[in-house]
Write a protein that holds these residues in place. Structure first.
Motif, PDB file in Angstrom:
ATOM      1  N   THR A 148       7.378 -32.193  19.599  1.00 46.19           N
ATOM      2  CA  THR A 148       8.135 -32.517  18.387  1.00 46.19           C
ATOM      3  C   THR A 148       8.242 -34.025  18.301  1.00 46.19           C
ATOM      4  O   THR A 148       7.544 -34.750  19.030  1.00 46.19           O
ATOM      5  CB  THR A 148       9.518 -31.835  18.405  1.00 46.19           C
ATOM      6  OG1 THR A 148      10.141 -31.981  17.143  1.00 46.19           O
ATOM      7  CG2 THR A 148      10.403 -32.407  19.485  1.00 46.19           C
ATOM      8  N   ALA A 187       9.645 -25.040  22.876  1.00 47.48           N
ATOM      9  CA  ALA A 187       8.458 -24.705  22.094  1.00 47.48           C
ATOM     10  C   ALA A 187       7.288 -24.398  23.023  1.00 47.48           C
ATOM     11  O   ALA A 187       6.505 -23.462  22.785  1.00 47.48           O
ATOM     12  CB  ALA A 187       8.100 -25.854  21.154  1.00 47.48           C
ATOM     13  N   VAL A 234      10.446 -21.005  20.487  1.00 50.69           N
ATOM     14  CA  VAL A 234      10.256 -21.287  19.059  1.00 50.69           C
ATOM     15  C   VAL A 234       8.769 -21.520  18.823  1.00 50.69           C
ATOM     16  O   VAL A 234       7.999 -21.824  19.753  1.00 50.69           O
ATOM     17  CB  VAL A 234      11.071 -22.522  18.604  1.00 50.69           C
ATOM     18  CG1 VAL A 234      12.562 -22.271  18.717  1.00 50.69           C
ATOM     19  CG2 VAL A 234      10.674 -23.762  19.383  1.00 50.69           C
ATOM     20  N   ASP A 235       8.372 -21.369  17.581  1.00 47.49           N
ATOM     21  CA  ASP A 235       6.971 -21.569  17.214  1.00 47.49           C
ATOM     22  C   ASP A 235       6.637 -23.054  17.311  1.00 47.49           C
ATOM     23  O   ASP A 235       7.249 -23.879  16.623  1.00 47.49           O
ATOM     24  CB  ASP A 235       6.738 -21.075  15.790  1.00 47.49           C
ATOM     25  CG  ASP A 235       5.279 -21.180  15.368  1.00 47.49           C
ATOM     26  OD1 ASP A 235       4.447 -21.632  16.185  1.00 47.49           O
ATOM     27  OD2 ASP A 235       4.966 -20.825  14.211  1.00 47.49           O
ATOM     28  N   GLU A 253       4.302 -24.808  16.100  1.00 46.02           N
ATOM     29  CA  GLU A 253       3.847 -25.413  14.851  1.00 46.02           C
ATOM     30  C   GLU A 253       5.016 -25.731  13.910  1.00 46.02           C
ATOM     31  O   GLU A 253       4.920 -26.636  13.089  1.00 46.02           O
ATOM     32  CB  GLU A 253       2.844 -24.481  14.155  1.00 46.02           C
ATOM     33  CG  GLU A 253       1.554 -24.296  14.918  1.00 46.02           C
ATOM     34  CD  GLU A 253       0.857 -25.625  15.193  1.00 46.02           C
ATOM     35  OE1 GLU A 253       0.841 -26.480  14.280  1.00 46.02           O
ATOM     36  OE2 GLU A 253       0.347 -25.814  16.313  1.00 46.02           O
ATOM     37  N   ARG A 254       6.100 -24.976  14.020  1.00 43.72           N
ATOM     38  CA  ARG A 254       7.238 -25.203  13.124  1.00 43.72           C
ATOM     39  C   ARG A 254       8.004 -26.472  13.474  1.00 43.72           C
ATOM     40  O   ARG A 254       8.669 -27.056  12.604  1.00 43.72           O
ATOM     41  CB  ARG A 254       8.190 -24.006  13.164  1.00 43.72           C
ATOM     42  CG  ARG A 254       7.608 -22.733  12.573  1.00 43.72           C
ATOM     43  CD  ARG A 254       8.641 -21.643  12.457  1.00 43.72           C
ATOM     44  NE  ARG A 254       9.760 -22.017  11.576  1.00 43.72           N
ATOM     45  CZ  ARG A 254      10.662 -21.157  11.128  1.00 43.72           C
ATOM     46  NH1 ARG A 254      10.586 -19.871  11.478  1.00 43.72           N
ATOM     47  NH2 ARG A 254      11.633 -21.551  10.344  1.00 43.72           N
ATOM     48  N   VAL A 255       7.959 -26.881  14.711  1.00 42.30           N
ATOM     49  CA  VAL A 255       8.764 -28.032  15.139  1.00 42.30           C
ATOM     50  C   VAL A 255       7.930 -29.295  15.331  1.00 42.30           C
ATOM     51  O   VAL A 255       8.485 -30.373  15.561  1.00 42.30           O
ATOM     52  CB  VAL A 255       9.506 -27.712  16.458  1.00 42.30           C
ATOM     53  CG1 VAL A 255      10.415 -26.507  16.271  1.00 42.30           C
ATOM     54  CG2 VAL A 255       8.528 -27.476  17.605  1.00 42.30           C
ATOM     55  N   ARG A 256       6.603 -29.168  15.228  1.00 48.36           N
ATOM     56  CA  ARG A 256       5.740 -30.297  15.593  1.00 48.36           C
ATOM     57  C   ARG A 256       5.983 -31.514  14.690  1.00 48.36           C
ATOM     58  O   ARG A 256       5.972 -32.654  15.159  1.00 48.36           O
ATOM     59  CB  ARG A 256       4.276 -29.883  15.538  1.00 48.36           C
ATOM     60  CG  ARG A 256       3.323 -30.929  16.082  1.00 48.36           C
ATOM     61  CD  ARG A 256       1.925 -30.381  16.241  1.00 48.36           C
ATOM     62  NE  ARG A 256       1.912 -29.240  17.170  1.00 48.36           N
ATOM     63  CZ  ARG A 256       1.895 -29.374  18.482  1.00 48.36           C
ATOM     64  NH1 ARG A 256       1.906 -30.578  19.026  1.00 48.36           N
ATOM     65  NH2 ARG A 256       1.885 -28.309  19.245  1.00 48.36           N
ATOM     66  N   VAL A 299       8.740 -32.244  12.858  1.00 46.67           N
ATOM     67  CA  VAL A 299      10.149 -32.457  12.561  1.00 46.67           C
ATOM     68  C   VAL A 299      10.725 -33.487  13.536  1.00 46.67           C
ATOM     69  O   VAL A 299      10.452 -33.437  14.736  1.00 46.67           O
ATOM     70  CB  VAL A 299      10.940 -31.139  12.653  1.00 46.67           C
ATOM     71  CG1 VAL A 299      12.413 -31.371  12.306  1.00 46.67           C
ATOM     72  CG2 VAL A 299      10.328 -30.090  11.736  1.00 46.67           C
ATOM     73  N   ARG A 308      11.368 -34.815   7.348  1.00 42.92           N
ATOM     74  CA  ARG A 308      12.206 -33.717   7.844  1.00 42.92           C
ATOM     75  C   ARG A 308      12.899 -34.157   9.132  1.00 42.92           C
ATOM     76  O   ARG A 308      12.241 -34.432  10.146  1.00 42.92           O
ATOM     77  CB  ARG A 308      11.371 -32.463   8.070  1.00 42.92           C
ATOM     78  CG  ARG A 308      10.824 -31.847   6.776  1.00 42.92           C
ATOM     79  CD  ARG A 308      10.149 -30.520   7.062  1.00 42.92           C
ATOM     80  NE  ARG A 308       8.975 -30.682   7.923  1.00 42.92           N
ATOM     81  CZ  ARG A 308       8.433 -29.718   8.651  1.00 42.92           C
ATOM     82  NH1 ARG A 308       8.972 -28.507   8.643  1.00 42.92           N
ATOM     83  NH2 ARG A 308       7.360 -29.952   9.377  1.00 42.92           N
ATOM     84  N   HIS A 351      14.771 -22.816  13.500  1.00 42.76           N
ATOM     85  CA  HIS A 351      13.324 -22.842  13.710  1.00 42.76           C
ATOM     86  C   HIS A 351      12.753 -21.447  14.000  1.00 42.76           C
ATOM     87  O   HIS A 351      11.590 -21.316  14.381  1.00 42.76           O
ATOM     88  CB  HIS A 351      12.969 -23.778  14.863  1.00 42.76           C
ATOM     89  CG  HIS A 351      13.178 -25.236  14.541  1.00 42.76           C
ATOM     90  ND1 HIS A 351      12.775 -25.791  13.358  1.00 42.76           N
ATOM     91  CD2 HIS A 351      13.741 -26.242  15.262  1.00 42.76           C
ATOM     92  CE1 HIS A 351      13.073 -27.087  13.349  1.00 42.76           C
ATOM     93  NE2 HIS A 351      13.670 -27.378  14.489  1.00 42.76           N
ATOM     94  N   GLY A 352      13.578 -20.394  13.840  1.00 41.25           N
ATOM     95  CA  GLY A 352      13.085 -19.028  13.975  1.00 41.25           C
ATOM     96  C   GLY A 352      13.260 -18.389  15.319  1.00 41.25           C
ATOM     97  O   GLY A 352      12.718 -17.305  15.557  1.00 41.25           O
TER      98      GLY A 352
END
Length: 507
Positions: free
Chosen positions: A6, A91, A96-97, A99-102, A104, A136, A168-169
């Motif tokens: 991240t 991650a 957490v995924d 790709e979703r936090v990369r 941010v 973000r 982040h899921g």
């Protein structure tokens, strides 16, 4: 092997650098290694992150975890990397995924119970993130108001690490906890502006104050105790115009890094005012500290006023170090881990007694100081420092018959008109006030008539005025002309500027 990553922001002075936080999880003996030039407070994040993850109800990965802060050659400091390190590690562990936090940016300190605590410098960090195309941003809930001041930022606030992971899921239980207390503000700038009408008499000093405000000039006031030096200095910020939008962001960012900013009041729109005590150390006035140095009073006074009361009582180290910001408008603080640059384009106001006992007035009959004591006292204000001070005035004790002068709002109106004339004159140029304009540029606008500066030339020839001093007198002359509504100074304006610099000693 698993890899998560991240973003975070490292501040070096006022410059923010987006840092990629990479977490590598290897099937080896459990360990937690942090690399990438962390300082002591950042290295301690390993223990805070592990405890916060456990308090969130998750199990820390039973692997060899290596966290790299890239670029690795950039010094990094502070606890603001805690959240990014925890998110990157989880991650990599698949909580957490990745790709979703990369993309941010995560900013915040973690408590051992998993709560997010605010950190200094959120505003310049978010500015750097948005400028780098990373809008973000996740920050502690207590820092949302500050981060939201940056145009274009997509800010999300969170109370705990669990809140961040759930957003982040991640399948994690989010506890109901009270928000972490905001970091206490050390010394927020005051909002009450005293009025100039409170000053009785002192017509010449009031004129100097008005000229200083109109042209951005530095000021020295010499006089016995009780003549109003401190009162006059405290009323200078009230004469200055509001900060522009860009200036407000810049000044607010400095106070954010220094920990003297309360985001509840929004951007700092008024020029700041700093008045350190004469016992202040060089680090508190100029800036300093271990690792990456923090801004001092000189930088917190950027685009405002730095007032040194009892100036000869300050240490020589403090007074001489002020020469750099007076000349260049910034402070460069060098340390082993690198150099930090802080803007410091302030108006310097110095106040001094005429002698150690302060009673050398008139014929000096009440003074008990020996001549060498007087010379030694004022000699603390060195020639090179005073040569950079445009206006120098001597104050005399007020008389019972002296009347009050104009209120701040009347004088501020004239100052605003003079500033408007300077803005028109310097449109498209890198200067905003007469004090910033080069003397050569101002001389060219005077025309070929050398009689306008004949008094200055004679003073330079006699050695009573340096070339730099002559340029500063010329800048004051342009300001005097602006206050009078003239397009350019005449010989009387130059003579008045010369008198305002020499404290009535003549040239």
């Amino acid at each position: 092997m698993a890899l998560g990553g991240t973003l975070c922001v490292a501040l070096v002075g006022m410059v923010g650098h987006v840092v990629e936080v990479e977490a590598h999880l290897a099937a080896a003996l459990p360990a937690f290694t942090l690399v990438g030039l962390p300082d002591t407070s950042l290295a301690e994040s390993r223990d805070r992150v592990r405890a916060a993850v456990a308090s969130t109800g998750l199990t820390w990965p039973n692997r060899r975890v290596t966290v790299n802060l890239s670029p690795a050659t950039l010094p990094k400091s502070g606890s603001g990397f805690d959240l990014a390190i925890a998110v990157a590690a989880l991650a990599g562990a698949g909580v957490v995924d990745p790709e979703r936090v990369r993309g941010v940016v995560h900013l915040g300190e973690l408590g051992l119970d998993g709560r997010l605590r605010p950190v200094r410098g959120v505003l310049p960090a978010v500015v750097a993130a948005v400028a780098a195309g990373r809008p973000r941003v996740v920050v502690p809930e207590a820092s949302v108001a500050e981060a939201a001041l940056v145009p274009g930022a997509q800010v999300r606030g969170a109370r705990t690490l669990a809140h961040v992971l759930a957003a982040h899921g991640a399948a994690v239980e989010v506890p109901e906890v009270a928000p972490a207390a905001a970091e206490p503000v050390v010394a927020a700038p005051g909002v009450v502006v005293p009025d100039l009408v409170d000053v009785v008499g002192q017509d010449e000093a009031r004129l100097c104050l008005e000229v200083a405000a109109a042209g951005g000039h530095h000021l020295l006031m010499v006089g016995p105790p009780g003549t109003g030096k401190t009162m006059l200095a405290a009323r200078l910020p009230g004469l200055l115009p509001d900060l522009t939008e860009d200036e407000a962001v810049e000044v607010t960012a400095i106070h954010s890094v220094a920990g003297t900013f309360d985001a509840g009041d929004g951007l700092l729109r008024r020029p700041p005012y700093e008045d350190p005590h004469h016992t202040a150390t060089p680090a508190s006035v100029i800036g300093g500290g271990s690792g990456i140095p923090r801004p001092g009073a000189a930088s917190r006074a950027h685009l405002g006023v730095l007032f040194l009361d009892e100036a000869p009582e300050f240490t020589t180290a403090v007074l001489q170090t002020l020469r750099q910001p007076l000349e260049h408008g910034e402070l460069v603080l060098h340390r082993a881990q690198g150099a930090a640059r802080y803007p410091a384009r302030f108006q310097l106001v110095l106040a001094a007694n005429p002698c150690p006992c302060g009673m050398a007035v008139g014929k000096g009959l009440a003074c008990t100081c020996r001549p060498e004591q007087r010379r030694r006292y004022l000699a603390k204000l060195s020639g090179p420092l005073l040569d950079r001070v445009d206006l120098q005035v001597e104050l005399q004790p007020s008389r019972a018959t002296d009347a009050t002068g104009e209120p701040t709002r009347v004088v501020a109106r004239r100052v605003a008109e003079a500033r408007a004339a300077q803005a028109e004159r310097f449109a498209g140029l890198p200067w905003r006030t007469c004090a910033q304009a080069p003397g050569s540029w101002l001389r060219e606008r005077l025309g070929p008539d050398r009689s306008l500066v004949a008094d200055l030339d004679r003073a330079v020839d006699r050695g009573t005025l340096s070339r730099r001093g002559a340029d500063r007198v010329l800048r004051v002359a342009w300001t005097v002309a602006d206050l009078a509504g003239r397009a350019a100074p005449d010989r009387s304006d130059v003579g008045r500027a010369l008198a305002l610099r020499t404290r009535g000693r003549g040239a």
